[in-house]
Scaffold this motif. Structure first.
Motif, short mmCIF file in Angstrom:
data_model
loop_
_atom_site.label_atom_id
_atom_site.label_comp_id
_atom_site.label_asym_id
_atom_site.label_seq_id
_atom_site.Cartn_x
_atom_site.Cartn_y
_atom_site.Cartn_z
N VAL A 95 -10.22 15.12 -11.81
CA VAL A 95 -10.92 13.85 -11.61
C VAL A 95 -11.53 13.43 -12.93
CG1 VAL A 95 -11.44 14.14 -9.15
CG2 VAL A 95 -13.03 15.03 -10.85
N ASP A 96 -11.68 12.13 -13.12
CA ASP A 96 -12.35 11.61 -14.29
C ASP A 96 -13.02 10.29 -13.92
OD1 ASP A 96 -13.09 11.84 -17.04
OD2 ASP A 96 -11.62 10.31 -17.57
N ILE A 97 -14.14 9.99 -14.57
CA ILE A 97 -14.92 8.79 -14.30
C ILE A 97 -14.70 7.79 -15.43
CG2 ILE A 97 -17.23 7.85 -13.91
CD1 ILE A 97 -16.30 9.65 -11.68
N SER A 98 -14.52 6.51 -15.09
CA SER A 98 -14.33 5.48 -16.10
C SER A 98 -15.59 5.34 -16.95
CB SER A 98 -14.00 4.14 -15.44
OG SER A 98 -15.08 3.71 -14.63
N PRO A 99 -15.47 4.86 -18.20
CA PRO A 99 -16.64 4.72 -19.07
C PRO A 99 -17.76 3.87 -18.46
CG PRO A 99 -14.64 4.51 -20.37
CD PRO A 99 -14.21 4.56 -18.92
N SER A 100 -17.39 2.87 -17.64
CA SER A 100 -18.40 2.03 -17.00
C SER A 100 -19.09 2.75 -15.85
CB SER A 100 -17.76 0.74 -16.49
OG SER A 100 -16.77 1.03 -15.51
N GLY A 101 -18.50 3.86 -15.39
CA GLY A 101 -19.11 4.65 -14.33
C GLY A 101 -18.90 4.13 -12.92
N ASP A 102 -18.02 3.13 -12.76
CA ASP A 102 -17.87 2.55 -11.42
C ASP A 102 -16.54 2.88 -10.75
OD1 ASP A 102 -16.20 1.02 -12.93
OD2 ASP A 102 -17.14 -0.89 -12.49
N ARG A 103 -15.64 3.60 -11.44
CA ARG A 103 -14.37 3.99 -10.83
C ARG A 103 -14.02 5.42 -11.22
NH1 ARG A 103 -9.44 0.03 -11.41
NH2 ARG A 103 -9.92 0.11 -13.63
N LEU A 104 -13.28 6.08 -10.35
CA LEU A 104 -12.78 7.42 -10.68
C LEU A 104 -11.27 7.43 -10.52
CD1 LEU A 104 -11.79 9.43 -8.09
CD2 LEU A 104 -14.22 9.26 -7.56
N VAL A 105 -10.63 8.33 -11.26
CA VAL A 105 -9.21 8.59 -11.07
C VAL A 105 -9.08 10.04 -10.63
CG1 VAL A 105 -8.89 9.12 -13.53
CG2 VAL A 105 -6.90 8.63 -12.10
N ALA A 106 -8.37 10.26 -9.54
CA ALA A 106 -8.11 11.61 -9.03
C ALA A 106 -6.61 11.85 -9.04
CB ALA A 106 -8.66 11.76 -7.62
N LEU A 107 -6.21 13.00 -9.52
CA LEU A 107 -4.80 13.36 -9.55
C LEU A 107 -4.50 14.31 -8.40
CD1 LEU A 107 -2.20 13.02 -11.26
CD2 LEU A 107 -2.85 15.10 -12.48
N THR A 108 -3.46 13.98 -7.61
CA THR A 108 -3.10 14.80 -6.47
C THR A 108 -1.60 14.71 -6.23
OG1 THR A 108 -3.60 15.25 -4.13
CG2 THR A 108 -3.47 12.95 -4.79
N ASP A 109 -1.11 15.49 -5.29
CA ASP A 109 0.29 15.41 -4.86
C ASP A 109 0.30 14.82 -3.45
OD1 ASP A 109 1.51 16.44 -7.14
OD2 ASP A 109 1.23 18.51 -6.47
N GLN A 110 1.14 13.83 -3.24
CA GLN A 110 1.22 13.17 -1.94
C GLN A 110 2.63 13.26 -1.39
OE1 GLN A 110 -1.11 9.46 -1.12
NE2 GLN A 110 0.90 8.52 -1.04
N ARG A 111 2.75 13.58 -0.10
CA ARG A 111 4.07 13.72 0.51
C ARG A 111 4.81 12.39 0.47
NH1 ARG A 111 0.87 16.62 3.93
NH2 ARG A 111 0.72 14.90 5.40
N LYS A 112 6.09 12.48 0.13
CA LYS A 112 6.92 11.27 0.11
C LYS A 112 7.21 10.80 1.53
CE LYS A 112 9.22 12.30 -4.29
NZ LYS A 112 10.52 12.50 -4.99
N SER A 113 7.40 9.51 1.66
CA SER A 113 7.66 8.92 2.98
C SER A 113 8.87 9.57 3.64
CB SER A 113 7.91 7.41 2.83
OG SER A 113 8.20 6.83 4.06
N GLY A 114 8.70 10.02 4.89
CA GLY A 114 9.79 10.62 5.63
C GLY A 114 10.01 12.09 5.33
N SER A 115 9.16 12.68 4.49
CA SER A 115 9.34 14.09 4.14
C SER A 115 8.06 14.86 4.42
CB SER A 115 9.70 14.24 2.66
OG SER A 115 9.71 15.60 2.29
N GLU A 116 8.22 16.04 5.03
CA GLU A 116 7.07 16.89 5.31
C GLU A 116 6.86 17.92 4.22
OE1 GLU A 116 4.85 16.64 7.73
OE2 GLU A 116 5.85 14.81 8.39
N SER A 117 7.84 18.10 3.32
CA SER A 117 7.75 19.18 2.34
C SER A 117 7.77 18.69 0.89
CB SER A 117 8.90 20.18 2.54
OG SER A 117 10.15 19.52 2.42
N VAL A 118 8.41 17.56 0.62
CA VAL A 118 8.52 17.08 -0.75
C VAL A 118 7.31 16.23 -1.11
CG1 VAL A 118 9.90 15.76 -2.40
CG2 VAL A 118 11.03 17.11 -0.62
N ALA A 119 6.59 16.63 -2.17
CA ALA A 119 5.41 15.89 -2.60
C ALA A 119 5.59 15.43 -4.03
CB ALA A 119 4.16 16.77 -2.49
#
Length: 244
Positions: A95-119
């Motif tokens: 995670v990281d916070i923008s210099p203005s302090g009003d937004r964050l970016v989070a890095l994650t893995d998300q399952r692809k549409s129609g797939s239970e195993s592929v992220a």
């Protein structure tokens, strides 16, 4: 502290420090902790699940954990207040916070549409004012993401550092990860890992050579510090406002 997976997080001005780790890791009832220290202030600890974090200011921090939960902790209150600001599909990698302090970016893995195993890796942009979420698909292998100003993020993916415009979700720059000479063999070079973003600079951590480096917008590289280590899991945290 009795684990070897502590993570250190400095605030932008270097006055606050956060240590994330585990206590009684192998014992029943063991758990995770966050320890917060402030220059001139008391040290505070908190039992909370967290594997990554970033400071909003010197008293408030955002934490992400392996379940995909993002929490905001306010250490200015006693006891520290904790609130959930997001739940993602996959573990929060960074995670990281923008210099203005009003937004964050989070890095994650998300399952692809129609797939239970592929992220696939995704950057989640969260407004800390409205809690609105926006999702940006990322290249395979994305492992870290930091803000470049308030509109762009830079991330590491494979052997490249990639800059993405969060407004258009488009890649606007791709550069090869910088290399640093390996110790004892100047002919061998090793790639540096993305360690942060500061003003006009990008920060790299070259583990094998022990060099913390900064790169300007033209790709010029200079050494900030030499930190020799034999720990293959060593990591760094940078007080980005102090990098000049």
């Amino acid at each position: 502290m009795d684990s070897d997976i502590e993570t250190l997080v400095l605030s932008r001005d270097g006055r606050s420090l956060l240590l994330l780790g585990c206590w009684n890791q192998d014992a029943p009832g063991g758990g995770s902790y966050a320890i917060r220290g402030y220059v001139g202030g008391a040290v505070e600890d908190l039992d909370i699940d967290a594997s990554t974090g970033a400071w909003i200011d010197n008293f408030r921090v955002v934490l992400g954990d392996s379940s995909g939960t993002i929490k905001r902790v306010d250490f200015s209150k006693s006891p520290p207040s904790v609130s959930v600001i997001g739940r993602l599909q996959g573990a929060v990698k960074s995670v990281d916070i923008s210099p203005s302090g009003d937004r964050l970016v989070a890095l994650t893995d998300q399952r692809k549409s129609g797939s239970e195993s592929v992220a696939a890796p995704v950057a989640v942009i969260v407004s800390l004012k409205t809690n609105e979420h926006a999702y940006i698909s990322l290249p395979e292998g994305a492992s870290a993401a930091f803000w470049r100003g308030d509109q762009k993020i830079i991330l590491e993916a494979g052997n490249h550092w990639i800059i993405v415009d969060t407004g258009t979700a488009k890649v606007i720059e791709r550069r090869l990860r910088p290399a640093s000479p390996a110790p004892g063999n100047t002919r061998e070079e090793t790639r540096c890992n993305l360690a942060g973003s500061a003003s006009v600079y990008v920060i790299g951590w070259c583990l094998k050579s022990g060099q913390l480096v900064k790169l300007d917008e033209n790709g010029g590289m200079s050494v900030i510090a030499n930190i020799p280590t034999k720990d293959s899991f060593a990591s760094v945290s940078v007080a980005s406002d102090l990098v000049r």
